[in-house]
Design an enzyme around this catalytic site. Sequence first.
Site, mmCIF file in Angstrom:
data_model
loop_
_atom_site.group_PDB
_atom_site.id
_atom_site.type_symbol
_atom_site.label_atom_id
_atom_site.label_comp_id
_atom_site.label_asym_id
_atom_site.label_seq_id
_atom_site.Cartn_x
_atom_site.Cartn_y
_atom_site.Cartn_z
ATOM 1 N N LYS A 94 6.082 -11.106 13.742
ATOM 2 C CA LYS A 94 4.991 -10.147 13.981
ATOM 3 C C LYS A 94 3.593 -10.779 13.949
ATOM 4 C CE LYS A 94 6.647 -7.305 15.119
ATOM 5 N NZ LYS A 94 7.471 -7.438 16.369
ATOM 6 N N GLY A 96 2.448 -12.700 16.690
ATOM 7 C CA GLY A 96 2.004 -13.049 18.043
ATOM 8 C C GLY A 96 2.984 -13.954 18.787
ATOM 9 N N HIS A 159 11.540 -18.714 14.205
ATOM 10 C CA HIS A 159 10.814 -18.162 13.048
ATOM 11 C C HIS A 159 11.059 -19.017 11.803
ATOM 12 C CE1 HIS A 159 9.350 -14.675 15.039
ATOM 13 N NE2 HIS A 159 10.477 -14.007 15.079
ATOM 14 N N TYR A 240 -3.878 -15.823 15.633
ATOM 15 C CA TYR A 240 -3.815 -14.662 16.533
ATOM 16 C C TYR A 240 -5.212 -14.106 16.810
ATOM 17 C CZ TYR A 240 -2.387 -9.950 18.079
ATOM 18 O OH TYR A 240 -2.223 -8.780 18.778
ATOM 19 N N LYS A 309 0.041 -2.411 19.667
ATOM 20 C CA LYS A 309 -1.396 -2.165 19.747
ATOM 21 C C LYS A 309 -2.154 -3.423 20.160
ATOM 22 C CE LYS A 309 -4.324 0.939 17.058
ATOM 23 N NZ LYS A 309 -4.500 1.556 15.733
HETATM 24 P P1 A3P Z 1 0.872 -5.024 16.621
HETATM 25 O O1 A3P Z 1 2.117 -4.440 16.057
HETATM 26 O O2 A3P Z 1 -0.209 -5.183 15.593
HETATM 27 O O3 A3P Z 1 0.388 -4.340 17.844
HETATM 28 P P2 A3P Z 1 5.585 -10.778 17.559
HETATM 29 O O4 A3P Z 1 5.567 -11.067 19.014
HETATM 30 O O5 A3P Z 1 5.481 -12.002 16.700
HETATM 31 O O6 A3P Z 1 6.722 -9.897 17.217
HETATM 32 O O7 A3P Z 1 4.243 -10.003 17.224
HETATM 33 C C1 A3P Z 1 4.068 -8.675 17.667
HETATM 34 C C2 A3P Z 1 2.600 -8.343 17.618
HETATM 35 O O8 A3P Z 1 1.913 -9.032 18.686
HETATM 36 C C3 A3P Z 1 2.389 -6.864 17.851
HETATM 37 O O9 A3P Z 1 1.225 -6.528 17.082
HETATM 38 C C4 A3P Z 1 2.125 -6.819 19.340
HETATM 39 O O10 A3P Z 1 1.472 -5.660 19.794
HETATM 40 C C5 A3P Z 1 1.295 -8.068 19.546
HETATM 41 N N1 A3P Z 1 1.333 -8.563 20.914
HETATM 42 C C6 A3P Z 1 2.402 -8.660 21.741
HETATM 43 N N2 A3P Z 1 2.043 -9.147 22.940
HETATM 44 C C7 A3P Z 1 0.698 -9.367 22.879
HETATM 45 C C8 A3P Z 1 -0.265 -9.862 23.825
HETATM 46 N N3 A3P Z 1 0.083 -10.204 25.055
HETATM 47 N N4 A3P Z 1 -1.552 -9.956 23.418
HETATM 48 C C9 A3P Z 1 -1.920 -9.597 22.155
HETATM 49 N N5 A3P Z 1 -1.043 -9.117 21.234
HETATM 50 C C10 A3P Z 1 0.249 -9.009 21.587
#
Ligand code: A3P
Length: 347
Positions: A94, A96, A159, A240, A309
């Site tokens: 989570k 990025g 991870h 991020y 988000k």
């Molecule tokens: P939020 O839940 O705060 O919106 P991961 O990919 O490690 O699972 O992380 C997920 C997080 O990255 C989520 O955060 C998601 O919305 C955000 N995310 C996914 N794609 C993104 C993008 N292209 N640009 C910015 N944030 C992104």
Amino acid sequence: MAKAPGAPLGPVPFADVEADSGLVSGVPEQLPEEHADPDDLVSALPSAPRPKGLSSLRLYDGFWLPEWSVPVAVALQRRFEPRPDDVVVASFPKCGTTWVNALTFATMARRAHPAAGAGHPLLRLNPHQCVPFLEALFGSRRGEARLAALPSPRLMNTHMPLAMMPGGGGCKVVYVCREPKDMVVSLWHFHRRLHPELPLADVFEAVCGGAVGYGPVWDHIAGYWSASAARPDGVLFLRYEELLRDPAGHVRELARFVGLPFSGAEEDAGVVHDIVNLCSFGHLKTLEANKTGHMNAGLPIPRDALFRKGVAGDWVNHMTPEMARRLDDIVADKLHAAGLTFLHARE
Ligand code: A3P
């Protein structure tokens, strides 16, 4: 590695590589020895109390790993053989991962797949389908063979903490970290897709205590941070929040790091911005491949949960000031020795 004329150049979209291509057809789908009797390996390890519905964790080599991934960590430690031109995107969940997978894939594969092209793989595949997950591959002999059969340069994702990848010193690692309060909120929302009743307080307490999948988060971050200080050519440490502030600048840094800097002609043609736009939250979220389907059979979470988000500072909408202060203090204390700080939006 010398390439035969006409040999495919990596990274290739992983979903497009046939599982039973000639290169791996003789490899049975059998479990590696680490999985043969996981009870022997796993049951002796300490376990942690978990919020209801979340998978069990075991303490292995100082990290709380999901139970299923302990044999994977052992297999990785024993057999991951990186090539010098391999690139591994590493992250705590989570933080990025999906975004950095997409940016790194689009940057490295830009000659075969121009980012502005109508046929770009990221227009039809989720970023996780383009970049293989090491934990999934090291769960079977055929997965390991599929990895070995990929053309160079390979691009992979994990991870796992750096300690689980002793071979990681032999390749390039792109690590993305995120402000921990926002990570907690993102993790909570993610788990709620399967467990709608899960209280934020349960996830928060687990993170504060260190017993969260791949945690403690501060040790995960500190391992990669120290490696990036010791080997800046080997580990690129991204944040991020910085990526959000200046995605184009970081795509240029990423390209230099993987040995593929943008030429003047590419800059003039706007290639950097094409990559940023292709991988932007607003764009990826609208694509069918990211709106439908599930992450995989073992994790039946809808793919759209990966795009919630996409901002910095959302913790303020969910945490009390006391919760924020407590986690900030724990993280500051744990990362003090490493010399790593986070800017706290509450200050
Ligand atoms: P939020 O839940 O705060 O919106 P991961 O990919 O490690 O699972 O992380 C997920 C997080 O990255 C989520 O955060 C998601 O919305 C955000 N995310 C996914 N794609 C993104 C993008 N292209 N640009 C910015 N944030 C992104």
